[in-house]
Design a protein around this motif. Structure first.
Motif, PDB file in Angstrom:
ATOM      1  N   LEU A 191      30.937  43.485  33.678  1.00 43.07           N
ATOM      2  CA  LEU A 191      31.706  44.725  33.716  1.00 43.07           C
ATOM      3  C   LEU A 191      32.551  44.758  34.979  1.00 43.07           C
ATOM      4  O   LEU A 191      32.072  44.466  36.071  1.00 43.07           O
ATOM      5  CB  LEU A 191      30.787  45.945  33.705  1.00 43.07           C
ATOM      6  N   ARG A 192      33.797  45.098  34.823  1.00 42.54           N
ATOM      7  CA  ARG A 192      34.681  45.234  35.979  1.00 42.54           C
ATOM      8  C   ARG A 192      34.764  46.716  36.339  1.00 42.54           C
ATOM      9  O   ARG A 192      35.356  47.503  35.626  1.00 42.54           O
ATOM     10  CB  ARG A 192      36.053  44.675  35.660  1.00 42.54           C
ATOM     11  N   VAL A 193      34.148  47.016  37.469  1.00 41.35           N
ATOM     12  CA  VAL A 193      34.076  48.399  37.922  1.00 41.35           C
ATOM     13  C   VAL A 193      34.719  48.476  39.295  1.00 41.35           C
ATOM     14  O   VAL A 193      34.371  47.716  40.193  1.00 41.35           O
ATOM     15  CB  VAL A 193      32.599  48.868  37.991  1.00 41.35           C
ATOM     16  N   PRO A 194      35.666  49.391  39.479  1.00 47.91           N
ATOM     17  CA  PRO A 194      36.274  49.540  40.807  1.00 47.91           C
ATOM     18  C   PRO A 194      35.225  49.872  41.855  1.00 47.91           C
ATOM     19  O   PRO A 194      34.223  50.527  41.576  1.00 47.91           O
ATOM     20  CB  PRO A 194      37.244  50.713  40.617  1.00 47.91           C
ATOM     21  N   GLU A 195      35.456  49.415  43.071  1.00 46.93           N
ATOM     22  CA  GLU A 195      34.513  49.665  44.154  1.00 46.93           C
ATOM     23  C   GLU A 195      34.617  51.081  44.705  1.00 46.93           C
ATOM     24  O   GLU A 195      33.643  51.618  45.237  1.00 46.93           O
ATOM     25  CB  GLU A 195      34.728  48.652  45.274  1.00 46.93           C
ATOM     26  N   PHE A 196      35.789  51.690  44.616  1.00 44.50           N
ATOM     27  CA  PHE A 196      35.967  53.038  45.142  1.00 44.50           C
ATOM     28  C   PHE A 196      37.066  53.734  44.352  1.00 44.50           C
ATOM     29  O   PHE A 196      38.089  53.129  44.045  1.00 44.50           O
ATOM     30  CB  PHE A 196      36.346  53.008  46.623  1.00 44.50           C
ATOM     31  N   TRP A 244      40.598  56.639  34.499  1.00 43.70           N
ATOM     32  CA  TRP A 244      40.074  55.282  34.351  1.00 43.70           C
ATOM     33  C   TRP A 244      39.613  55.018  32.928  1.00 43.70           C
ATOM     34  O   TRP A 244      38.957  55.838  32.309  1.00 43.70           O
ATOM     35  CB  TRP A 244      38.928  55.121  35.344  1.00 43.70           C
ATOM     36  N   ASP A 245      39.936  53.851  32.425  1.00 43.06           N
ATOM     37  CA  ASP A 245      39.465  53.415  31.113  1.00 43.06           C
ATOM     38  C   ASP A 245      38.129  52.697  31.330  1.00 43.06           C
ATOM     39  O   ASP A 245      38.078  51.478  31.478  1.00 43.06           O
ATOM     40  CB  ASP A 245      40.495  52.488  30.467  1.00 43.06           C
ATOM     41  N   ALA A 246      37.048  53.470  31.368  1.00 39.07           N
ATOM     42  CA  ALA A 246      35.722  52.942  31.699  1.00 39.07           C
ATOM     43  C   ALA A 246      35.214  52.000  30.623  1.00 39.07           C
ATOM     44  O   ALA A 246      35.515  52.175  29.436  1.00 39.07           O
ATOM     45  CB  ALA A 246      34.744  54.098  31.875  1.00 39.07           C
ATOM     46  N   PRO A 247      34.440  50.997  31.018  1.00 42.43           N
ATOM     47  CA  PRO A 247      33.823  50.121  30.028  1.00 42.43           C
ATOM     48  C   PRO A 247      32.959  50.940  29.069  1.00 42.43           C
ATOM     49  O   PRO A 247      32.249  51.857  29.494  1.00 42.43           O
ATOM     50  CB  PRO A 247      32.965  49.176  30.875  1.00 42.43           C
ATOM     51  N   PRO A 248      33.007  50.615  27.781  1.00 45.19           N
ATOM     52  CA  PRO A 248      32.257  51.395  26.788  1.00 45.19           C
ATOM     53  C   PRO A 248      30.759  51.117  26.857  1.00 45.19           C
ATOM     54  O   PRO A 248      30.316  50.151  27.460  1.00 45.19           O
ATOM     55  CB  PRO A 248      32.843  50.905  25.458  1.00 45.19           C
ATOM     56  N   GLY A 249      30.009  51.995  26.215  1.00 40.82           N
ATOM     57  CA  GLY A 249      28.576  51.817  26.097  1.00 40.82           C
ATOM     58  C   GLY A 249      27.759  52.571  27.116  1.00 40.82           C
ATOM     59  O   GLY A 249      26.527  52.544  27.077  1.00 40.82           O
ATOM     60  N   TYR A 250      28.413  53.242  28.050  1.00 42.74           N
ATOM     61  CA  TYR A 250      27.716  53.996  29.093  1.00 42.74           C
ATOM     62  C   TYR A 250      28.397  55.340  29.281  1.00 42.74           C
ATOM     63  O   TYR A 250      29.569  55.510  28.984  1.00 42.74           O
ATOM     64  CB  TYR A 250      27.763  53.268  30.447  1.00 42.74           C
ATOM     65  N   LEU A 251      27.624  56.268  29.825  1.00 40.41           N
ATOM     66  CA  LEU A 251      28.172  57.505  30.349  1.00 40.41           C
ATOM     67  C   LEU A 251      28.353  57.240  31.836  1.00 40.41           C
ATOM     68  O   LEU A 251      27.496  56.626  32.464  1.00 40.41           O
ATOM     69  CB  LEU A 251      27.177  58.643  30.107  1.00 40.41           C
ATOM     70  N   ILE A 258      25.447  55.473  33.617  1.00 41.10           N
ATOM     71  CA  ILE A 258      24.191  56.144  33.310  1.00 41.10           C
ATOM     72  C   ILE A 258      23.671  55.539  32.020  1.00 41.10           C
ATOM     73  O   ILE A 258      24.342  55.586  30.982  1.00 41.10           O
ATOM     74  CB  ILE A 258      24.399  57.662  33.156  1.00 41.10           C
ATOM     75  N   SER A 259      22.497  54.957  32.083  1.00 40.81           N
ATOM     76  CA  SER A 259      21.902  54.343  30.894  1.00 40.81           C
ATOM     77  C   SER A 259      21.571  55.406  29.859  1.00 40.81           C
ATOM     78  O   SER A 259      21.283  56.555  30.210  1.00 40.81           O
ATOM     79  CB  SER A 259      20.622  53.598  31.264  1.00 40.81           C
ATOM     80  N   PRO A 260      21.565  55.034  28.581  1.00 47.68           N
ATOM     81  CA  PRO A 260      21.168  56.006  27.554  1.00 47.68           C
ATOM     82  C   PRO A 260      19.759  56.519  27.842  1.00 47.68           C
ATOM     83  O   PRO A 260      18.896  55.757  28.281  1.00 47.68           O
ATOM     84  CB  PRO A 260      21.199  55.195  26.258  1.00 47.68           C
TER      85      PRO A 260
END
Length: 194
Positions: A5-10, A19-26, A37-39
């Motif tokens: 997963l590519r997540v910005p550091e700040f 932001w177009d957040a990676p799917p599958g998480y809140l 946040i895990s399911p």
């Protein structure tokens, strides 16, 4: 996180909301850092849905302008440019407008403690106390029957610690709602072991 997963550091809240957040998480933003946040576990979900149903039905039966919102984004007043947190349930008595991206003016915020997130949940709870409209915060356990309640005093201050409710009546003074703590857990395995 792994899985590439590519997540910005700040990020700022503004950038986070775009932001177009990676799917599958809140996702929530804490201190400028996106957190997945895990399911929730099924017991957590049962408590969350039961609270939504009980409080929502109560509000509707009184034709209240207040309504429940599941997992909304809320912005604490403390470091508001880099924090957008996600409680399990909220109640607002203000209209929700088209295009709103976060919930403004919640009066009640509810969290459910999961075994792996207690420290993070309590950090969120204390951040919620900086939201001027919040009158009560309730934290429910998911491995035993019970809750901790924080209420804003008439002078606007918060207590140093939350009041424990392990049996009997739970009152949400911000809404005039009352039920037994056991009824909240009625649909879970915890009710069978009580």
């Amino acid at each position: 996180m792994d899985g590439g997963l590519r997540v910005p550091e700040f990020m700022t809240v503004e950038a986070f909301l775009d932001w177009d957040a990676p799917p599958g998480y809140l996702w929530q933003l804490r201190g400028g850092v996106p957190e997945a946040i895990s399911p929730p576990r099924p017991t957590h979900g049962l408590i969350q849905s039961r609270l939504d149903r009980l409080i929502g039905s109560f509000l509707e039966s009184r034709s209240s302008p207040c309504r429940t919102v599941i997992t909304p984004g809320v912005i604490p007043a403390s470091r508001s440019e880099i924090n957008m947190l996600v409680p399990d349930l909220a109640v607002t008595c203000s209209p929700v407008q088209r295009g709103d991206r976060t919930l403004t003016n919640p009066v009640l915020l509810i969290e459910i403690l999961s075994p792996g997130n207690q420290s993070e949940t309590w950090m969120n709870v204390w951040a919620y106390t900086t939201i001027p409209s919040v009158q009560e915060i309730v934290v429910f356990h998911s491995e035993k029957i019970g809750a901790r309640v924080l209420r804003r005093a008439a002078d606007g201050t918060w207590p140093d610690d939350a009041a424990a409710i392990d049996r009997g009546e739970l009152t949400l003074e911000s809404l005039g709602f009352q039920t037994s703590i056991e009824d909240i857990y009625r649909t879970t395995w915890l009710a069978e072991s009580a």
